[in-house]
Design a protein around this motif. Structure first.
Motif, short mmCIF file in Angstrom:
data_model
loop_
_atom_site.label_atom_id
_atom_site.label_comp_id
_atom_site.label_asym_id
_atom_site.label_seq_id
_atom_site.Cartn_x
_atom_site.Cartn_y
_atom_site.Cartn_z
N PHE A 148 28.93 46.69 59.62
CA PHE A 148 29.71 46.79 58.39
C PHE A 148 30.04 45.42 57.86
N GLU A 149 30.52 45.39 56.61
CA GLU A 149 30.74 44.13 55.92
C GLU A 149 31.93 43.35 56.45
N ASP A 150 32.81 43.99 57.24
CA ASP A 150 33.93 43.26 57.83
C ASP A 150 33.60 42.74 59.22
N GLY A 151 32.31 42.84 59.65
CA GLY A 151 31.90 42.32 60.95
C GLY A 151 32.00 43.30 62.08
N VAL A 152 32.34 44.57 61.81
CA VAL A 152 32.51 45.58 62.85
C VAL A 152 31.16 46.23 63.15
N ILE A 153 30.93 46.53 64.43
CA ILE A 153 29.78 47.31 64.88
C ILE A 153 30.31 48.63 65.42
N ARG A 154 29.77 49.73 64.89
CA ARG A 154 30.19 51.05 65.38
C ARG A 154 28.97 51.74 65.99
N ILE A 160 35.55 67.13 76.23
CA ILE A 160 36.73 66.63 76.96
C ILE A 160 36.85 65.12 76.87
N GLU A 161 35.83 64.45 76.37
CA GLU A 161 35.87 62.99 76.30
C GLU A 161 36.79 62.53 75.17
N LYS A 162 37.54 61.52 75.44
CA LYS A 162 38.47 60.98 74.44
C LYS A 162 37.70 60.22 73.36
N ILE A 163 38.12 60.43 72.10
CA ILE A 163 37.47 59.73 70.99
C ILE A 163 37.85 58.26 71.04
N ALA A 164 36.87 57.42 70.81
CA ALA A 164 37.10 55.98 70.88
C ALA A 164 38.01 55.53 69.74
N ASP A 165 38.75 54.45 69.99
CA ASP A 165 39.62 53.86 68.98
C ASP A 165 38.78 53.11 67.95
N ASP A 166 39.12 53.33 66.68
CA ASP A 166 38.37 52.69 65.61
C ASP A 166 39.09 51.43 65.17
N ILE A 167 38.38 50.57 64.45
CA ILE A 167 38.94 49.34 63.89
C ILE A 167 38.98 49.51 62.38
N ASP A 168 40.12 49.93 61.86
CA ASP A 168 40.25 50.19 60.42
C ASP A 168 40.71 48.98 59.64
N ASP A 169 41.42 48.07 60.30
CA ASP A 169 41.98 46.91 59.61
C ASP A 169 40.87 45.88 59.37
N PRO A 170 40.59 45.57 58.09
CA PRO A 170 39.54 44.55 57.86
C PRO A 170 39.95 43.16 58.31
N ASN A 171 41.26 42.93 58.52
CA ASN A 171 41.73 41.63 58.97
C ASN A 171 41.89 41.56 60.49
N ALA A 172 41.38 42.55 61.18
CA ALA A 172 41.47 42.54 62.64
C ALA A 172 40.69 41.35 63.22
N TYR A 173 41.13 40.89 64.39
CA TYR A 173 40.48 39.75 65.02
C TYR A 173 39.12 40.15 65.55
N SER A 174 38.18 39.21 65.43
CA SER A 174 36.89 39.42 66.06
C SER A 174 37.02 39.15 67.57
N LEU A 175 35.95 39.44 68.32
CA LEU A 175 36.01 39.25 69.77
C LEU A 175 36.30 37.80 70.13
N GLU A 176 35.64 36.88 69.44
CA GLU A 176 35.84 35.47 69.73
C GLU A 176 37.24 35.01 69.36
N ILE A 177 37.68 35.41 68.17
CA ILE A 177 39.03 35.00 67.73
C ILE A 177 40.09 35.62 68.62
N ALA A 178 39.86 36.91 69.02
CA ALA A 178 40.84 37.54 69.91
C ALA A 178 40.94 36.81 71.23
N LYS A 179 39.78 36.39 71.76
CA LYS A 179 39.82 35.64 73.03
C LYS A 179 40.52 34.30 72.84
N LYS A 180 40.19 33.59 71.75
CA LYS A 180 40.87 32.32 71.49
C LYS A 180 42.35 32.52 71.23
N LYS A 181 42.68 33.63 70.57
CA LYS A 181 44.09 33.91 70.29
C LYS A 181 44.83 34.18 71.59
#
Length: 1633
Positions: A542-548, A835-856
């Motif tokens: 997606f255009e906000d950098g998310v992979i689903r 019975i499997e739990k639905i995965a959590d989605d990333i709806d916020d376009p300003n959410a941290y990326s994996l790299e930024i989250a690790k640096k944060k």
């Protein structure tokens, strides 16, 4: 650039040669059609007219282009150069081609096209381009279906009929059935694309404006889809818009870049009428005026232009006037509409409407409070049935009053006229309406194009039964960003920036599932079967950098979730959501064994994931540019490598990440060895242009790098392969089939190319011949993706024009067999899916990326450690402060000479100055902050005043008397609301409409010959006859003039509110006038007291009367002073309970002290003056007698003036007090009236709420009554017409009978007297012979009798055939020898005339019978309609009665005085008045008058009864005498006895029947009462079933009528059989009995 221009010129030359060949073929076809039809003279005349028109056309075109330049249409230099090169290329053509062009133009002039002429579609539509002598089949690809829709194209929706929509899709025109979604298509003729499609006003044709080199406009016939006309030479490259005039005889077209040519066509003859250059920039629309075909309008980028067809001395010209914006900002104009009076209403970019008149903006229109008419541009205007409809990009459709817009005036050049729409429809959120077209069978249903990918069905009736907007179709909006096919079945997945991911079954041509997210999709790929054998996983970027990671499954295999009634065939489930990038994901690629997933983005990074049940991030690498594509090396390679293609010409080869060597503790960036290649252009060094037209073979350098900080030199490819006919268009996509025998290429110009390849040809050296087909749009439809199905039988392409096309890689004859019974197999759900739990989605376009989250997280840890260190330092500082305080205390305890000064503790003066400066800065900052707060509260105060004070017309003002406690107050009156004014306007408009309707009804009634006195007498009798019905009675019928509905009650509420407001305003004005009067009186008293003081200075103190105190105003008499404040009041309000109260008290004491000081000063000054005067008196000389006399006179005058002033003051006070008491009394009465008005308002409001419940059903019933009455009137008119026809036919029958008699008399005269052959000639004359019947038009074909008679005539049978035996076998073939031949011939001629008259007479009689039957049928229909009218009126009356009963249940307050209560029981008024009845005096007087009239009528009837009784006695006496006379006869007595016995028996039987009838009547009443009770309970359900019952009754009556007609036919057949006539078998089987 030169080479590119030469190539472009060569291509244009080839296109022109092909166009001229098509024109010659077209001319030959037209010539053949005209020669086959004959009529050369007429054709030559048309040819001469065509020559004249062509001459006028050429002059007009050249002259108008010049005039257009003079008007300000500036042509770019590039356009001029291009025109010059085109002209030079044309001059280079050989003379033979020019001669052929002349011949073709000559044939065009000489012949005109027949209405029956059609082109051959197979010859004109574009076909695939195939390399000559390549033996590639022409039908290599066969189009199957289009899954996309170019929704952003202007005017890309048309309705060819009620069930078919039409739109442009690349090089195709798609005709889709709304219900079945089946498609038909037409290809363009040039292969250059299609610009616009427009339907003819009749719906029998539609025009397709194409794109390409000198493209044509093709008019197709509908529904056959045959090419009917082809218009050539209207533009150079593309048509931007076309439009038919209102009659459909002319067509206007406007071209695009570069010529923008505006052309008027006589399209049926394929001739240009007029042409001119429209503008020098893009033109969006060009239309005819609906009222005048000689006026046209065009609009586009920054302009609007008004055109007229003008007759000049050189012929017909097309003159354009450019609209001048004046002070209005220049704007692009998308939509406009021509008004009947010549004005034009257009939109603008900011959403307002502009009214143009004479080339200038007359007025700008907006909504109230400065709001625009639409939030964004207005894309379309429609003038429909006197209303102006606007279609906006904000998703709203608004209806405006046409008269208000047409008559709008602005008295200031900068002002904007404000108005509100009459009706409004908001289609929905995220809707951008581009264009609407109306369904022909409905006046209110429209089909709308949504730029966000939908097609809507809109109901613009704006009534109680208006339907909500219905989405007919849903497509992707905008360019298709990604597409991929399932590796296991016929499923297709797509995504675009419209935030949706869709799944299609491209074999069944069906959308299977749609899921929507918060951001748009940019990349998509289907997971390999190695990883997921079911083929049920899709990776979407997606255009906000998310992979689903999305899982698809068939939900029908799962147990139904509670509350879900329906499930689809496919559902999505989010498996995992990750955000590896900070920008749009542009590429996703799985490694060949499925263990590693790589994603690329425009943030110049490539991220790696380990696949499995959960995707685990491995790390990322940086690349030198935005990533375009990713490609893993095939399994045949020794090492697994990843190819990364960047947008800026870099290609990077990265190694497979080895997990053991990676450390991602602090960051996900991993060091991978990479090889770089920076492309260097070869073609640009040879010739100007892009590097298209070649395939390049490149090699990486041996140097491996981990980072790309060093400059990378550009390298040239070591080999290249030229691509034929691709110098102007590049290859965007390449894909091989599974056998690698075919290479499929997606081109920049939207074409699909297919190259057959040799076996194991990895260098593509066999890429020489190709097959190419233009599919997508050639300008903005570059192909984004091409995919081949898993079985190599289908190809799917998507492009930037929003279209998705599915093709079959099979011949057309094999497609039906291939698609029969095939459908995609949907993956079954996993066992643990439920019975499997639905995965959590990333709806916020300003959410941290994996790299930024690790640096944060790392930064948070560092910040936590820093805060802990700061806390330790603060503790140390706190301890030091405590130690310093202890030292200060010890210093104070020391002797003074030993103590340290304060300055001694100061280590550095600069530190203290710095601290003081910081404090000053902080104070200034606080001032600045408080300034903002001050402004904030000031604005808040203004808003509060606007909300609560500005709407108040009169505040509560209390005016007090001077000498008494009487007072009077105003009403707190607010101005009437906007809702009231809107209701008032609606009421006035509707009242005007009702007045017009009543005037028309009165005129219709006056046209009837009725006596108004009789009408008034009948009306009075109907109102007054019978007993007086109370409204609470069960059988009360509401008269029509007393019937009420919600609208009337609402109008009563409006009038009541207006009356209350007027009365309150009038009373408040009186009170305010009293207040102003009191203020003036106080001023007068003040001036009179001053005057009184001056007078008393001349009097002796003993003579001075007390001066009255000057009255003052009470605070509640000037309430507006509460809102007048100053600084002191604000401080007092702020610190009401603080120390400021003491300060104010001190200030008050100071003020009192100053006042006492002032008083003391004035008293001392007065004492000084008195002392001076006394000393003056002591030293003065005694007055003379004259002076004494004058002094006495002055003293008396002063005494009089003193008394007069005091009296005047007293009069002022008393008069004012009296006036206040009078107004207070009036106010008291008005308070009572206002209280009653409030109660009345509450009652009216309750009645409105109650009547709203009945409004819908009442409108339906009233409409039904009106329809029935209209139907009855139409039927009566038809009945009268039938009577007139019947009378006319009877007169014609009489005339024929008289003519027959005259003919017989003529025959007798011709015989003469004593003619021996008279009998023979008479037999000849009367002989009935067979004659050949003429094929005459039959009067009607509805009755079975006439069809039988017609069949008799067709077979030569008639009634006269059987009468040959009556003439005795007379031979009329030869004249007897002794008979005169002339007489014999005359007899035969007269016989022919007689037979003609008899046939005409029989026809007329037959017509009379048919008219009689029709009249009888109409009479029966009138009776039926009368019954339906009565039934509808009864239903409406029942509803009115039910409504009246509901109204009777409401409580109404009626004030009564004691003298109005006449309900007395036993001489006293009862405590409970529930059983009482409120009556008006006029009605009571009318009833009392009626009682007296009835008493007089009773006396008259008694007198009549007395006279009848006397007559009865006399008759009894006569009876007795007659009985005595007949008593002597025994026979008579026996007869009388028998008759009496018989009479007794009949009387007994009749009595029994009466008893039975009485019992049945009682039972009937019980049943009716039960039915009425049930009917009241059933309510609305019964009313719904009435329509079905009426329909059933109508069908029963139709069946009865048909049965009667069948019986009549049987009787007639029987009569004919008895007469011996021949009865043929019926042409149709008889109706069932």
């Amino acid at each position: 650039m030169k080479g590119r221009a030469r190539e472009h010129a060569r291509q244009r030359k080839r296109e022109r040669a092909r166009q001229r060949k098509g024109e010659r073929e077209h001319a030959r076809q037209r010539k053949g059609v005209c020669e086959s039809e004959g009529g050369r003279e007429k054709e030559s005349e048309w040819g001469r007219e065509g020559e004249k028109q062509d001459g006028i056309k050429k002059d007009a075109s050249t002259e108008n282009v010049d005039s257009g330049d003079l008007e300000g249409d500036q042509i770019d230099e590039s356009d001029v150069r291009e025109d010059e090169t085109t002209t030079a290329a044309e001059e280079e053509e050989p003379p033979a081609e020019k001669e052929e062009d002349k011949e073709s133009s000559k044939t065009e002039v000489e012949f005109f096209l027949s209405d029956a002429f059609f082109y051959d579609y197979e010859k004109i539509h574009s076909k695939a381009i195939i390399t000559p002598d390549s033996e590639i089949p022409e039908d290599l690809l066969t189009f199957i279906y289009s899954f996309g829709y170019d929704c952003t194209r202007r005017v890309n929706i048309q309705l060819s009929d009620e069930q078919t929509i039409m739109f442009v899709a690349g090089n195709l025109v798609i005709l889709m059935d709304i219900k079945t979604k089946e498609q038909r298509h037409l290809r363009s003729s040039t292969g250059g694309g299609i610009g616009i499609v427009m339907v003819h006003p009749s719906g029998n044709y539609f025009a397709v404006g194409e794109k390409g080199t000198i493209p044509p406009i093709i008019i197709y016939e509908y529904p056959s889809l045959k090419p009917y006309r082809m218009l050539r030479g209207g533009t150079l490259e593309a048509y931007a818009f076309i439009d038919f005039n209102s009659s459909g005889s002319l067509l206007a077209s406007v071209g695009g870049n570069p010529d923008y040519m505006f052309t008027i066509w006589n399209w049926k003859q394929e001739r240009i009428v007029l042409r001119s250059k429209a503008f020098s920039q893009d033109v969006y629309r060009a239309t005819f005026s609906p009222e005048n075909d000689e006026q046209l309008t065009t609009s586009g980028t920054g302009h609007i232009k008004f055109w007229k067809m003008v007759e000049t001395f050189t012929g017909l010209k097309l003159q354009g006037e450019l609209g001048r914006f004046g002070r209005t900002a220049l704007t692009d104009i998308e939509g406009y509409v021509e008004l009947p009076d010549g004005k034009v209403v257009s939109g603008c970019e900011w959403g307002n409407m502009l009214l143009w008149d004479g080339g200038l903006i007359k007025v700008e229109l907006s909504r109230r409070d400065g709001k625009p008419c639409h939030q964004g541009p207005i894309n379309q205007f429609v003038l429909d049935e006197g209303e102006l409809i606007t279609v906006g990009s904000d998703g709203c459709v608004r209806v405006w009053d046409f008269e208000t817009i047409d008559t709008a005036e602005s008295y200031d050049e900068d002002s904007v006229v404000e108005m509100e729409p009459m009706n409004e429809l908001h289609v929905g959120r995220h809707v951008n309406l581009k264009f609407m077209v109306k369904f022909k069978d409905s006046n209110f249903i429209w089909c709308a194009q949504d730029a966000n990918g939908k097609i809507w069905k809109l109901d613009l009736s704006f009534s109680n039964i208006t339907q909500d907007p219905e989405c007919l179709f849903s497509f992707h909006a905008g360019p298709i960003q990604a597409l991929d096919l399932s590796p296991l079945t016929y499923l297709m997945a797509t995504t675009t920036l419209d935030c949706t991911v869709r799944i299609y079954d491209f074999v069944r041509k069906k959308t299977m599932a749609i899921v929507q997210y918060s951001q748009g999709g940019t990349a998509l790929t289907w997971a390999p079967l190695v990883l997921y054998p079911k083929g049920n996983m899709i990776a979407v970027g997606f255009e906000d950098g998310v992979i689903r990671i999305l899982e698809i499954y068939n939900p029908q295999g799962l147990a139904h979730v509670a509350g879900r009634s329906e499930v689809g065939e496919i559902e999505f489930r989010l498996k995992q959501a990750l955000k590896p990038h900070t920008a749009a994901v542009t590429a996703i690629a799985y490694e060949h064994n499925g263990k590693m997933l790589a994603t690329g983005s425009t943030d110049n990074t490539v991220f790696f994931f380990l696949t499995g049940n959960k995707y685990t991030p491995v790390g990322f690498i940086s690349v030198p540019g935005p990533v375009v594509s990713l490609e893993w090396s095939p399994p045949t390679h020794e090492k697994t490598m990843l190819l990364i293609f960047c947008e800026n010409g870099y290609v990077v080869q990265a190694a497979y990440p080895e997990l053991e060597e990676l450390d991602t503790t602090l960051t996900f960036e991993i060091p991978l060895p990479k090889q770089y290649f920076h492309f260097k252009s070869i073609r640009s060094s040879i010739e100007a242009g892009y590097d298209c037209g070649y395939l390049y073979h490149c090699a990486f350098s041996d140097e491996e790098r981990i980072n790309e900080d060093d400059i990378i030199d550009k390298e040239e490819p070591f080999a290249f392969l030229p691509v034929e006919d691709a110098s102007e268009t590049s290859i965007r996509q390449m894909v091989f089939n599974s056998e690698r025998s075919l290479l499929f290429c997606g081109m920049e110009n939207g074409a699909i190319r297919i190259y057959p390849l040799s076996f194991n040809d990895y260098d593509l050296k066999s890429m020489q011949i190709f097959w190419s087909l233009s599919t997508h749009d050639n300008d903005n439809g570059h192909i984004k993706r091409i995919c081949i199905s898993y079985d190599d039988q289908f190809l799917v392409s998507c492009a930037a024009d929003g279209n998705i096309f599915a093709f079959s890689i099979l011949p057309e004859e094999d497609i039906a067999q291939l698609l029969r019974g095939k459908q995609a197999r949907v993956p079954s759900p996993r066992r643990d899916l439920a019975i499997e739990k639905i995965a959590d989605d990333i709806d916020d376009p300003n959410a941290y990326s994996l790299e930024i989250a690790k640096k944060k997280a790392e930064m948070d840890q560092i910040m936590k450690l820093a805060e802990e260190k700061k806390a330790k330092k603060r503790l140390e500082l706190h301890d030091l402060r405590d130690e310093f305080r202890e030292l200060q205390i010890k210093n104070v305890e020391l002797p003074e000479h030993v103590q340290l000064n304060k300055e001694d503790f100061e280590l550095d003066r600069q530190i203290r100055e710095e601290v003081e400066k910081q404090i000053t800065d902080r104070i200034e900052l606080v001032y600045k902050e408080m300034a903002w707060e001050q402004e904030k509260y000031h604005i808040g105060l203004q808003k509060l005043q606007a909300r609560f004070r500005n709407a108040v017309e009169f505040d509560l003002i209390v005016v007090h008397c001077f000498e008494s406690d009487h007072k009077v107050s105003t009403y707190r009156v607010t101005s009437l609301s906007e809702k009231y004014h809107q209701l008032k306007i609606d009421m006035l408009r509707k009242s005007l409409i009702q007045v017009d309707q009543k005037s028309k009804e009165n005129l219709f009634k006056e046209s009837k010959t009725t006596d108004p006195n009789d009408v008034a007498a009948i009306k009075e009798a109907q109102e007054n006859m019978g007993d007086f019905k109370l409204k609470t009675a069960a059988d009360y019928t509401v008269p029509e003039h007393l019937r009420i509905n919600a609208e009337k009650k609402r109008n009563q509420l409006v009038r009541l509110e207006e009356a209350i407001h007027e009365l309150k305003v009038a009373m408040s004005e009186k009170v305010v006038y009293l207040r102003d009067t009191k203020v003036n009186i106080i001023k007068q008293i003040t001036s009179l007291t001053e005057e009184l003081r001056l007078i008393q200075t001349k009097l002796d103190p003993s003579q001075c009367l007390p001066i009255p105190t000057v009255p003052s105003l009470y605070p509640d008499e000037m309430p507006e002073k509460k809102f007048q404040y100053d600084h002191e009041k604000l401080l007092e309000f702020k610190e009401r309970n603080g120390f400021n109260k003491k300060i104010s008290e001190q200030l008050g004491e100071g003020a009192k002290l100053s006042e006492t000081l002032n008083i003391s000063e004035t008293s001392t000054s007065q004492q000084l003056e008195q002392n001076i005067a006394s000393t003056r008196d002591n030293f003065a000389i005694g007055p003379s007698p004259l002076e004494v006399e004058i002094k006495i006179i002055e003293n008396k005058t002063s005494l009089y003036l003193q008394t007069a002033v005091l009296q005047k003051i007293d009069d002022l006070i008393k008069n004012f007090d009296a006036e206040v008491r009078v107004v207070a009394h009036q106010k008291c009465k008005l308070d009572i009236s206002m209280k009653m008005a409030d109660l009345r308002q509450v009652t009216l409001f309750e009645e409105v709420l109650l009547l709203k419940e009945f409004e819908k059903s009442e409108d339906i019933l009233q409409e039904r009554v009106n329809q029935r009455i209209t139907e009855r009137l139409e039927t009566q008119i038809k009945s009268e017409e039938c009577l007139q026809q019947l009378e006319t036919k009877k007169r014609e029958v009489v005339k024929l009978q008289e003519k027959e008699k005259a003919l017989h008399a003529t025959f007798l005269i011709s015989l003469g007297e004593n003619n021996k052959h008279a009998d023979f000639l008479m037999k000849v004359f009367k002989k009935k012979i067979k004659r050949k019947k003429k094929n005459e038009a039959k009067v009607t074909s509805e009755s079975d009798e006439e069809s039988d008679e017609e069949s008799d005539e067709d077979f030569g049978y008639s009634d006269e055939d059987e009468s040959d035996s009556d003439d005795g076998g007379v031979d009329d073939s030869a004249c007897p020898e002794t008979c005169d031949p002339a007489l014999f011939e005359n007899t035969l001629q007269l016989r022919e005339k007689r037979l003609d008259i008899e046939e005409a007479l029989a026809e007329e009689k037959k017509t009379v019978e048919l008219i009689k039957k029709e009249y009888d049928m109409i009479a029966k229909k009138v009776k039926i309609i009368e019954g339906t009218v009565k039934s509808a009126k009864n239903d409406l009356e029942v509803l009115q009665r039910e409504k009246q009963q509901k109204l009777n249940e409401l409580y109404v307050v009626v004030p009564l005085k004691l003298h109005q209560v006449e309900y007395i029981v036993n001489g006293d008024m009862p405590n409970d008045l529930v059983l009482g009845l409120i009556f008006t005096n006029p009605a009571l007087n009318l009833l009392q008058k009626r009682i007296k009239e009835l008493q007089v009528e009773k006396d008259e009837q008694r007198e009549l009864f007395k006279q009848a009784r006397q007559k009865h006695v006399q008759l009894l006496r006569d009876k007795a005498e007659m009985e005595a006379e007949i008593a002597g006869s025994d026979l008579v007595k026996e007869k009388i006895a028998e008759l009496q016995a018989e009479l007794t028996d009949f009387t007994r039987q009749y009595t029994c029947k009466l008893d039975q009838m009485n019992m049945l009547t009682l039972e009937k009443r019980k049943i009716e009462s039960q039915l009425n009770n049930q009917q009241k309970k059933m309510g609305v359900e019964v009313q719904k079933q009435k329509a079905k019952l009426e329909e059933k009754q109508d069908l029963i009556q139709i069946v009865e009528r048909q049965a009667k007609e069948i019986n009549k036919m049987k009787d007639e057949i029987g009569m004919l059989i008895r007469k011996g006539g021949h009865i043929l078998p019926p042409s149709q089987p008889p109706l069932p009995q």
